[in-house]
Scaffold this motif. Sequence first.
Motif, PDB file in Angstrom:
ATOM      1  N   ARG A   1       9.416   0.225   4.231  1.00  0.00           N
ATOM      2  CA  ARG A   1       9.876   1.072   5.318  1.00  0.00           C
ATOM      3  C   ARG A   1       9.130   0.809   6.621  1.00  0.00           C
ATOM      4  O   ARG A   1       9.687   0.984   7.716  1.00  0.00           O
ATOM      5  N   LEU A   2       7.859   0.360   6.568  1.00  0.00           N
ATOM      6  CA  LEU A   2       7.144   0.039   7.804  1.00  0.00           C
ATOM      7  C   LEU A   2       7.778  -1.163   8.507  1.00  0.00           C
ATOM      8  O   LEU A   2       7.812  -1.227   9.735  1.00  0.00           O
TER       9      LEU A   2
ATOM     10  N   SER B   1      12.381   9.381   6.844  1.00  0.00           N
ATOM     11  CA  SER B   1      12.607  10.059   8.119  1.00  0.00           C
ATOM     12  C   SER B   1      12.012   9.301   9.303  1.00  0.00           C
ATOM     13  O   SER B   1      12.584   9.295  10.395  1.00  0.00           O
ATOM     14  N   HIS B   2      10.883   8.641   9.099  1.00  0.00           N
ATOM     15  CA  HIS B   2      10.246   7.931  10.205  1.00  0.00           C
ATOM     16  C   HIS B   2      11.059   6.704  10.618  1.00  0.00           C
ATOM     17  O   HIS B   2      11.036   6.309  11.789  1.00  0.00           O
ATOM     18  N   VAL B   3      11.762   6.085   9.675  1.00  0.00           N
ATOM     19  CA  VAL B   3      12.643   4.970  10.032  1.00  0.00           C
ATOM     20  C   VAL B   3      13.809   5.504  10.851  1.00  0.00           C
ATOM     21  O   VAL B   3      14.204   4.902  11.868  1.00  0.00           O
ATOM     22  N   ARG B   4      14.360   6.646  10.425  1.00  0.00           N
ATOM     23  CA  ARG B   4      15.455   7.252  11.193  1.00  0.00           C
ATOM     24  C   ARG B   4      14.979   7.612  12.596  1.00  0.00           C
ATOM     25  O   ARG B   4      15.705   7.424  13.580  1.00  0.00           O
ATOM     26  N   GLY B   5      13.759   8.129  12.700  1.00  0.00           N
ATOM     27  CA  GLY B   5      13.210   8.461  14.013  1.00  0.00           C
ATOM     28  C   GLY B   5      13.052   7.230  14.897  1.00  0.00           C
ATOM     29  O   GLY B   5      13.355   7.264  16.092  1.00  0.00           O
TER      30      GLY B   5
ATOM     31  N   ALA C   1       0.843  -1.193   0.000  1.00  0.00           N
ATOM     32  CA  ALA C   1       0.000   0.000   0.000  1.00  0.00           C
ATOM     33  C   ALA C   1       0.880   1.244   0.000  1.00  0.00           C
ATOM     34  O   ALA C   1       2.024   1.213   0.457  1.00  0.00           O
ATOM     35  N   PRO C   2       0.349   2.367  -0.507  1.00  0.00           N
ATOM     36  CA  PRO C   2       1.130   3.603  -0.473  1.00  0.00           C
ATOM     37  C   PRO C   2       1.522   3.947   0.955  1.00  0.00           C
ATOM     38  O   PRO C   2       0.762   3.712   1.885  1.00  0.00           O
ATOM     39  N   GLU C   3       2.718   4.526   1.100  1.00  0.00           N
ATOM     40  CA  GLU C   3       3.181   4.851   2.439  1.00  0.00           C
ATOM     41  C   GLU C   3       2.335   5.964   3.029  1.00  0.00           C
ATOM     42  O   GLU C   3       2.140   7.008   2.430  1.00  0.00           O
TER      43      GLU C   3
END
Length: 475
Positions: free
Chosen positions: A407-408, A439-443, A13-15
């Motif tokens: 990325r999730l 950015s959310h993975v980095r966070g 699904a779209p991020e």
Amino acid sequence: MGNRSSRPRGAPAPEPAAPSAATSTEAARLQRSAAKAPTCDVVISYHADDIALMRFIQGELESQKLTVFADVADNDQKEEGKSGSAIVQAKVFILILSPSSAQCKSCNREVQLAYISDKPIFPVTVRDHEDKELLKAMDFGLKLTLQPMEWIFFTNVDDKATPMKELVACLRKQMQDLDEEQASAAKAAPAEDKANVPAEQTATQEVTTEHRRARITMHRTAKLTSDKSLVRGESGDMGSGVTRTFWDRNFEGEESVAWFRFQQAFLTEYGDKLEQLVSSDQDTIQWILKLIQREVFDGKDSTTKASFLEFRGTRPERNLFFKRISQLALESYSMHGVFSMDSSVRLAAVENLGKFSSAAVVEALLDLLDDPDANIRAVAAISLARTGAGQAKSIPRLIERLSDKDRLVREACCLSLGHLKSEAAVPHIVNCWRNDFISHVRGAAEVALKNIGGEEAGRAIHMTEVLTKEIRELS
């Protein structure tokens, strides 16, 4: 509705624009689910077509001072998490089995959750055990789950009292056994001692959990005669002194064998049993064969007798290999059903994983890390952290998934490793923190490093912050 619900296999699904908000929403739903979770003795799972029998059984059980939960919502509109929370907290589980409930996705998910949380399951039906419509409606997983259980038959419309009396007696006996087991466990290991047991030692739960499942199954099948079994030929499989294994019967004198020969011998010896379970579903048969090749052959083209015996066990029991394969298939099948993104019991399962974190559940979650569906891989990563068990196997696999294309999944693995406080994962999490383009993975990686703590994580955080500051000043 088809006999077997499929897991979503489409493109990712779209991020979402704000994954942190999605995570907060998920956590809030879990919190609401836990807050409203009913505590009861018995959960009844049923289809709306069988509501009359459900109300009769519920009324009779309540007259016996048993607390009963049955979701009165229409099956397609059941409140997410409510029935799942009830199942996890209940002592026993009743399925009112009919062609409608056998084909109902929510009923199947509830049975799967009851199984992986080690609840005694009692199928109740107005049909005969050889009813063709009922057997046709049951998919492979449901047949495999219910095959060894003690069924209660309400086939005589003029006599509900006799089977009801039998059902109450079975429930009472099972709940008494569970109460005695819990009392014995509490006496043997006080709560303050359990709190001090390191996470690495949680693998010792395997023996207790497996013994519990074996005891439950023994009780379920204690009065089950061969004419009530879904799979013929099971009676007489238990025999003291029987020592010739599947390997001995097919490869006597050989210390290793090629996969193609092993597969051929398996299908020849157990083909009839597979036929009864899967109804000539070649996809399911191939799935079972892949499980065997993975578990016994380690995915290779040949295996040894020693590896076979390690998987099978050494008990002198006929058909023990087939039973081990059946259990493995059922664990995997149930876990996929419970943790699929369309599952009505997934939230309750994730919330309560610590209550049934057996070695089998951990292994099934590790399998889900390789699922084609990225959503399921992400849920599996979070769930492994929630169990807190099997870290020797789960941490390396979670580290591998830090490079997942989705990325999730990467974000979930960072948070899970942080929750597990894995120092071995620090260099890999640092790499995500510094190099991931989302950015959310980095966070998530930064949160994980702070949760892990320690000298290496602190040094990495300090160094990165210093470099970031210097780069900003230069610009």
